[in-house]
Structure formats: structure tokens, C-alpha cells
Enzyme design. Structure first.
Site, mmCIF file in Angstrom:
data_model
loop_
_atom_site.group_PDB
_atom_site.id
_atom_site.type_symbol
_atom_site.label_atom_id
_atom_site.label_comp_id
_atom_site.label_asym_id
_atom_site.label_seq_id
_atom_site.Cartn_x
_atom_site.Cartn_y
_atom_site.Cartn_z
ATOM 1 N N SER A 281 39.175 46.621 40.355
ATOM 2 C CA SER A 281 38.759 46.001 41.607
ATOM 3 C C SER A 281 38.960 44.503 41.483
ATOM 4 O O SER A 281 38.725 43.928 40.422
ATOM 5 C CB SER A 281 37.291 46.322 41.866
ATOM 6 O OG SER A 281 36.725 45.357 42.727
ATOM 7 N N LYS A 287 34.739 47.947 37.604
ATOM 8 C CA LYS A 287 35.285 49.125 38.268
ATOM 9 C C LYS A 287 36.573 49.651 37.632
ATOM 10 O O LYS A 287 37.421 48.890 37.204
ATOM 11 C CB LYS A 287 35.597 48.811 39.744
ATOM 12 C CG LYS A 287 34.386 48.533 40.604
ATOM 13 C CD LYS A 287 33.616 49.798 40.955
ATOM 14 C CE LYS A 287 34.396 50.674 41.908
ATOM 15 N NZ LYS A 287 34.635 49.985 43.186
#
Ligand code: ARG
Length: 461
Positions: A281, A287
Site C-alpha cells: 500500500s 499492508k
């Protein structure tokens, strides 16, 4: 605007066409990728015209040499398309005439763009379909390899996304292999469907020249001749068959993708995707997103839309060819390109996925996954299944109220469920999968047989 002379159909026209019309009418941006098939089809047609004495041998030879030169230009990426080139057929014939003069102007004898375009498209589907068969095989093989590794890994099987009964991970993965086996059959059917040569159907009524349709069909590798000229130029069934294969494959890949998205979530944690098939991300440093799996999940919409699109375009058309059909290739190419992107990515994702055997096994042994096995045990003790189902249901409620699994049921829980005095059998996940000793079931021997059957099927592709 293009003037009458630069168009294949200029003779009847006095005026020039509007730019807005040319822009709408042109299909070159989509169909120029058919150049190989177009040249192949034209070479076969010209050779046949020569062999039948419909054009002179010298003209046939000049056409062949010209088409080979065009093929070389296309392959080298130096072919220059001109503004008047409405579609690939126009472009090739225009260039051929520049190279071969009047001989080039004889190429279209006994042929129409209507039989030409469907011939090209069917050739493309046959060729491309075969290549996709190999990509499909690679994905099936990736799944088979992972299944072979994980015969003894147990994982919860779900219905309604509720843990239902334990299964072997191999069994779960093999379910997708069988889906792909059916997809492969549909692909073969589409290739077979595209095996009818439309060449020689002319605009719609056939040809007034003594053409040899068998000769062109054989040279182009078709299996047989289309039996009706109007049907041949006006139908798109083989394209629909290809798109139906693509749409159903899309559904299967979408489900596989969805499975991996979910399995790789922190909440489930059954799989860790390899970095090669995930992305990060831009804002959230922690992430790791399952993009490949999500794209597979999402692109199914596009594949079924392509099927729907062509069905919609073809419905309601009176015979025979109508310009509505020009859009057919858009759907086919988009579907083929989408599948070309998806299959290698899914193969890679499956091959490199890290299955978290411990989390899977723990989840498979937890809670109430053996509830049915306990009911089955009571049935073997003589209980009617419905009564056993009710009693085990009550036991599940009692245990779940206390936050414990079935194996921790207390004498009090058993009493509350009307099961006082019942000695619980071994309620392990292993015992549960082994108990399903029927063809297609989860017992190890059955899954070993299934794996061998699936491997044999796939290796025959
Ligand atoms: N570009 C056309 C197509 O893709 C070729 C056939 C055109 N036929 C015609 N009668 N205008 O369908």
C-alpha cells in the site's frame, strides 16, 4: 474524409464519406491483429484461384509474392497503415495492389469481406485457443503439485462460509482441477466449433466461380466446410462458444481468487502469498495485498460481459451479415487477452503460495466440525438420524454456551442434550476425513485415487 477511390467499395459512390462516419465505421484498431490470419487466408484463396484457372498462374504467383512481402513488413513492424484503411482486409489488399498492380486487384475474385472476416476470426480462435489450452494445463499442474504436497494437511471445509467439516487441503485444491478439466472440454468444443471453413460463402450466397472450397479449407487446417453460405457469414456461434468457455473459466478463477483473498487475510491466516504475487500500500506500510487474487476475482465480470455483449449484438439480426457483427472481435480479443493475463498469474500464485499447515490443522480440529461425525456415530448405535441430529445440535448449543468444543463436553452438557451415558467416540479431524470413505470423499485412499485420476486427465491435454 476518404474519397471513393481509396475504398474497396468506392465505385458506387460519388461523394466522400464524413470523418465522423469513417471513425465509427473503421475496425482497423481492433482487427489489425488479424493480419497473420488475413494473409494466410488470402494466400490460400489466391492459390486456389490459380489452381482452378480462375486467375492466371502468373497473377497467382505475383499475389503470393506480394502477400509474403506484406507479411514481412507486418512482422517487422514497418507496414504503414493509411487513413483510408478501413480494416485489415482493406489494408492488405491496398498494399498488395501497390506491390503487385493489377494482379493484386484480382485477389478478391469470388470472395467477400464477409466470408473473409469470419474465416480470419475462426483461424485466430483455433490458433489462440490451442495456446490457451497449454496455459490452462500449467494452472492445473500447479494445483495438482500443491495437492500432492498436501494430502495430509487438513483444513476446514465451509458451507455458507461457516466451518462445516474438515477436508484434506489436497481435496480442496483438486476441486479446482476438476473445474479446469471441464473448462478444457469447453475450450476444445469452441476450437472444434471454429473448425468449419466459411471461405467461399461470398457476401452471402456463395460464389459464381468454380472455386474449390475443399482446397482452401484443407490448406487452412479447417475440419470441414460450412454447409450454408448465409449461416456461415451471418452466424457467430463459434465465437459465442469461445466466450462461453471464457466466461465459465472466469467464474472458476474468480472463486479461486476469492478463496486466496480470504485465506490470506489476517483473520483466517491459512496462506501467505509470495511477495511476487502481492503488492503493498502506498500509505499503509504494514499492508500486503492479494492483488493477483483480487484481480482474478474481479475480471470474471468482464469475461461474462463479453459473452453477454456478443449475444446481444447478434440477437435480432436478420440474415445474413450485418455491420453490427463487426464488434464481435472486440469481445473475443478482450476475453482472450484477459485470460492470457490471468492464467500465468494464477499458476504462479498457486505454485508459490505458502500454506500455513499449522493454522489450517488447528482450525480443522477446533469447535464443532465433528458434529456430523458424532451424529453418524449415534446412528451406528441405532439412533434414527433425525433424533441424533437434534441431540447433537443441543449438545453443540450447550458447549457453545460455555465456550468449549465438542470434545470438552461435560456430563452436564451431555445430560442437557439428552445424551447422558453416551461415550463420545474419537472426534478428531483425522477420524472425520477418514470416515468419508466413498468415491469422491475425503478418506486418504480416495483422495490418492482422485489425484491420480486428475493427473492422468490433465496430462492427456
Ligand atoms: N470490418 C468488417 C468486420 O469486421 C469486415 C466485413 C465488412 N463487410 C461489409 N459488408 N462491410 O465485420
Amino acid at each position: 474524409m476518404s474519397g471513393p477511390a481509396s475504398r474497396l467499395w468506392g465505385g458506387r459512390f460519388e461523394g466522400t464519406s464524413a470523418e465522423a462516419f469513417d471513425a465509427l465505421n473503421a475496425s482497423l484498431p481492433v482487427d489489425q491483429r488479424l493480419w497473420r490470419e488475413d494473409i494466410r487466408g488470402s494466400r490460400a484463396h489466391a492459390r486456389m484461384l490459380g489452381a482452378q484457372g480462375i486467375i492466371g498462374a502468373d497473377d497467382a504467383a505475383a499475389i503470393d509474392a506480394g502477400l509474403l512481402a506484406i507479411e514481412a513488413e507486418m512482422a517487422a513492424g514497418v507496414f504503414v497503415f493509411l487513413p483510408g484503411d478501413e480494416d485489415i482486409h482493406t489494408a492488405v489488399e491496398r498494399r498488395l495492389t501497390e506491390i503487385a498492380g493489377d494482379a493484386g486487384r484480382r485477389l478478391h475474385t469470388g470472395r467477400s469481406r464477409n466470408d473473409q472476416v469470419i474465416t480470419d476470426t475462426l483461424l485466430w480462435i483455433r490458433e489462440h485457443g490451442r495456446a490457451q489450452g497449454s496455459a490452462l494445463k500449467a494452472l492445473a499442474e500447479a494445483l495438482l503439485a500443491r495437492a500432492a504436497e498436501h494430502l495430509d494437511t487438513l483444513v476446514p471445509g465451509y458451507t455458507h462460509l461457516q466451518r462445516a467439516q474438515p477436508v484434506r487441503l489436497a481435496h480442496h485444491l483438486l476441486a479446482y482441477v476438476w473445474m479446469l478439466c471441464r473448462d478444457h472440454r469447453r475450450l476444445l468444443f469452441a476450437i472444434e466449433s471454429a473448425g468449419e471453413s466459411p471461405l467461399g460463402s461470398g457476401a452471402l450466397a456463395g460464389s459464381g466461380f468454380a472455386i474449390d472450397r475443399d482446397m482452401t479449407a484443407a490448406e487452412l487446417g479447417f475440419d470441414r466446410l460450412s454447409p450454408n453460405s448465409m449461416d456461415a457469414v451471418g452466424s457467430r456461434d463459434a465465437l459465442v462458444d469461445y466466450l462461453a468457455f471464457a466466461a465459465q473459466l472466469g467464474v472458476h478463477l474468480s472463486r479461486l481468487g476469492a478463496e486466496f483473498v480470504w485465506w490470506s487475510s489476517e483473520e483466517v491466516g491459512f496462506v501467505v502469498l509470495d511477495d511476487a504475487f502481492a503488492s503493498g500500500s502506498s500509505m499503509l506500510p504494514q499492508k500486503k495485498n492479494p492483488d493477483a487474487a483480487e484481480l482474478a476475482r474481479g475480471k470474471s465480470a468482464r469475461l461474462s460481459a463479453n459473452l453477454q455483449g456478443l449475444l446481444g449484438a447478434a440477437a435480432g439480426l436478420p440474415l445474413a451479415y450485418n455491420k453490427d457483427l463487426q464488434d464481435d472481435k472486440h469481445y473475443v480479443f478482450d476475453a482472450a487477452d484477459t485470460i492470457d493475463l490471468l492464467l500465468p498469474a494464477m499458476s504462479g500464485m498457486v505454485a508459490t503460495a505458502g500454506f500455513r499447515v499449522d493454522s489450517m490443522s488447528a482450525a480443522a480440529g477446533e469447535g464443532f466440525l465433528a458434529a456430523t461425525d458424532l451424529a453418524d456415530h449415534l446412528v451406528r448405535e441405532g439412533w434414527p438420524f433425525r433424533s441424533a441430529h437434534e441431540a447433537v445440535g443441543a449438545l453443540v448449543r450447550a458447549c457453545s454456551d460455555r465456550g468449549v468444543g465438542l470434545t470438552e463436553a461435560s456430563p452436564e452438557d451431555l445430560r442437557a442434550a439428552g445424551l447422558s451415558g453416551v461415550v463420545l467416540p474419537l472426534l478428531t479431524a483425522e477420524a472425520s476425513v477418514e470416515a468419508k470413505d466413498v468415491p469422491g470423499g475425503t478418506a486418504r485412499a480416495r483422495v490418492v485415487t482422485q489425484l491420480a485420476d486428475a493427473t492422468a486427465r490433465v496430462s492427456a491435454w
